[in-house]
Every structure is written in structure tokens, then in C-alpha cells.
Design a protein around this motif. Sequence first.
Motif, mmCIF file in Angstrom:
data_model
loop_
_atom_site.group_PDB
_atom_site.id
_atom_site.type_symbol
_atom_site.label_atom_id
_atom_site.label_comp_id
_atom_site.label_asym_id
_atom_site.label_seq_id
_atom_site.Cartn_x
_atom_site.Cartn_y
_atom_site.Cartn_z
ATOM 1 N N PRO A 1 36.858 -21.150 46.371
ATOM 2 C CA PRO A 1 38.139 -20.687 45.808
ATOM 3 C C PRO A 1 38.459 -19.222 46.072
ATOM 4 O O PRO A 1 39.553 -18.768 45.740
ATOM 5 N N THR A 2 37.533 -18.464 46.658
ATOM 6 C CA THR A 2 37.807 -17.053 46.953
ATOM 7 C C THR A 2 38.459 -16.879 48.320
ATOM 8 O O THR A 2 38.779 -15.756 48.713
ATOM 9 N N ARG A 3 38.679 -18.003 49.036
ATOM 10 C CA ARG A 3 39.250 -17.925 50.381
ATOM 11 C C ARG A 3 40.656 -18.542 50.402
ATOM 12 O O ARG A 3 40.900 -19.564 49.757
ATOM 13 N N PRO A 4 41.585 -17.947 51.141
ATOM 14 C CA PRO A 4 42.956 -18.492 51.227
ATOM 15 C C PRO A 4 43.003 -19.892 51.831
ATOM 16 O O PRO A 4 44.006 -20.596 51.661
ATOM 17 N N THR A 5 41.944 -20.299 52.538
ATOM 18 C CA THR A 5 41.929 -21.615 53.179
ATOM 19 C C THR A 5 41.475 -22.720 52.228
ATOM 20 O O THR A 5 41.323 -23.873 52.661
ATOM 21 N N PHE A 6 41.251 -22.393 50.961
ATOM 22 C CA PHE A 6 40.804 -23.393 49.997
ATOM 23 C C PHE A 6 41.879 -24.473 49.832
ATOM 24 O O PHE A 6 43.077 -24.193 49.895
ATOM 25 N N PHE A 7 41.424 -25.703 49.606
ATOM 26 C CA PHE A 7 42.330 -26.863 49.563
ATOM 27 C C PHE A 7 43.500 -26.655 48.606
ATOM 28 O O PHE A 7 44.650 -26.948 48.942
ATOM 29 N N THR A 8 43.236 -26.166 47.399
ATOM 30 C CA THR A 8 44.288 -26.025 46.385
ATOM 31 C C THR A 8 45.384 -25.074 46.843
ATOM 32 O O THR A 8 46.576 -25.347 46.646
ATOM 33 N N TYR A 9 45.003 -23.961 47.466
ATOM 34 C CA TYR A 9 45.992 -22.987 47.915
ATOM 35 C C TYR A 9 46.876 -23.571 49.023
ATOM 36 O O TYR A 9 48.090 -23.344 49.049
ATOM 37 N N ILE A 10 46.264 -24.313 49.932
ATOM 38 C CA ILE A 10 47.034 -24.937 51.012
ATOM 39 C C ILE A 10 47.996 -25.973 50.443
ATOM 40 O O ILE A 10 49.169 -26.049 50.837
ATOM 41 N N TYR A 11 47.503 -26.781 49.498
ATOM 42 C CA TYR A 11 48.339 -27.814 48.894
ATOM 43 C C TYR A 11 49.518 -27.192 48.144
ATOM 44 O O TYR A 11 50.656 -27.672 48.249
#
Length: 269
Positions: A51-61
Motif C-alpha cells: 500500500p505504500t506504492r502508487p501501483t497498489f491495486f486499490t489506487y489503480i482501481y
Amino acid sequence: MAKKNLNEMSFLDHLEDLRWLLVRSTIAIIIMAIVTYFISDYLFDTIIFGPTRPTFFTYIYLCELSHSLGFAESICITEMPFIIQNTEMEGQVNVFIWICILAGFILAFPYILWEIWKFIGPALYDNEKKNAKIFIFFASLLFFLGVLFGYYVIIPMSVNFVATFTVSDVVLNQFTLNSYIGMVKTSVIAGGLFFELPIIIYFLTKLGLVTPLFLRNSRKYAIVLVLIVAAIVTPPDVVSQTIVAIPMLLIYEASIFLSVFVAKKELKS
């Protein structure tokens, strides 16, 4: 040695059973913690710090959702302006141990439920004892769903909020390892336990400690509480708050429905 009947068991006998419940559950947690040791690189790099990375699933969704709703880039995350640092001599060692124990607890949860069911089993009717597998399945399912809710919803929302919030451009966000791990542990365990609410309400209704009327009358307070929690752990936008609030409200409504079902069943018996 044959197991004593419930009426033959003394208070000390119950304490002895409870002691062995705790012992066996602790052993199960330790075994699962040892298992997670062998995948510790994946556990930390991909899961814990995902969750500390912009590529995390939730952020993309959420970014894709904002586009579909016509909000453009309003909730898209392109960077995480913070670093996580260790400030204690044994900080990383302690974090490693406690995360393995936490993962061990989550993996061993169905077995712990089985031990709890065996402990309370003597106090149940024969027809209720037959529901052991059903109880363990649904209680475990709800717990794992709650853990996933905490991990994929609460943690990224919280990280995004604290990472982007600042009182001044002069202040840089440099979070300690312990504070980040503490948030992770609290979010997943709180999510897992909150999703156990229908199971808790089931037993409280059977014991006569909770009624459907009480839950209905408390609905407005529950809604306010859920909205407050959603506002705290999410960025100040309606979409994020709704994503957090809706599952929590659905769990509460499911608890009311289950309480009504149990209450009617108790009246017929």
C-alpha cells in the motif's frame, strides 16, 4: 480417560480445558508463523509495504473508478510523498517477529475457532453441535473478508490520507516503521473482528442479551459511527468515504437480519 459430562465438570475442570485451548491455539499460531518465515520476503515487500506504492491495486482501481464517474484525476495517486524509517536498534527484528505472528494468527484462525467450538460444545444442544462446520466456515469466511477489507480498503485509504496531508510544505512526512506496522496490524485485525459482528449478534441474540428491536433502534447511531470512521480513515472525498462506509453498514444490516431470524427461531422452540 473419558471426557467428563458438562454437569460433572467443576470450575477447575473448565479452567483446565480453557488452558489447553490457549496452549493448542498458541502452538497453531507459532507453527503458522514459522511457515510465513519462509515467505517473509514476499510477505514484507509485496503485502506489507504494497500500500505504500502508487501501483497498489486499490489506487489503480480508484483511479479507474474516478474516470468512469467523470471525476478525471481527482483521486488518482501518482506518488507517495513519504518515507518509512527505522529509528530503533531492534526495530526491524521486532517488526519481523510480530508480523510473522500476526500472519500466523490470521492463517490459524479457523483452527482457533474449532478449539473455541470444542470448548463451548458441552453447553450446546445436540442439534447445535451438528452446526460446527457451518459455524467455522462462515466465521472464518467473514474474518478473512474483514482482513481483506482492512488491507485493500482501510490501509490504502489511511496511507493516502496521512501521506498527502500536511500542515505546511516545510514539513516532510517521515513515518517510523513501528507506526506504519501498527496501522497495518490494527486495520487488518479490526477489519477481521468487525466482520465477525453477525456471528457475535447471533450468539448474543440466542442468549437474550440483544434483540432485533434494540439493533433497529441503534441503527441511526451505527450509521453516524460508521460515517465518522469512514471520514477519519479516508481522504476528504465522497467516493472514498462511500467505499469504506457501505460494506460496514451492510454488515450491520446483516446482523439485524440474523438477529430477527434467531429471535423467531427461539420463540418457536
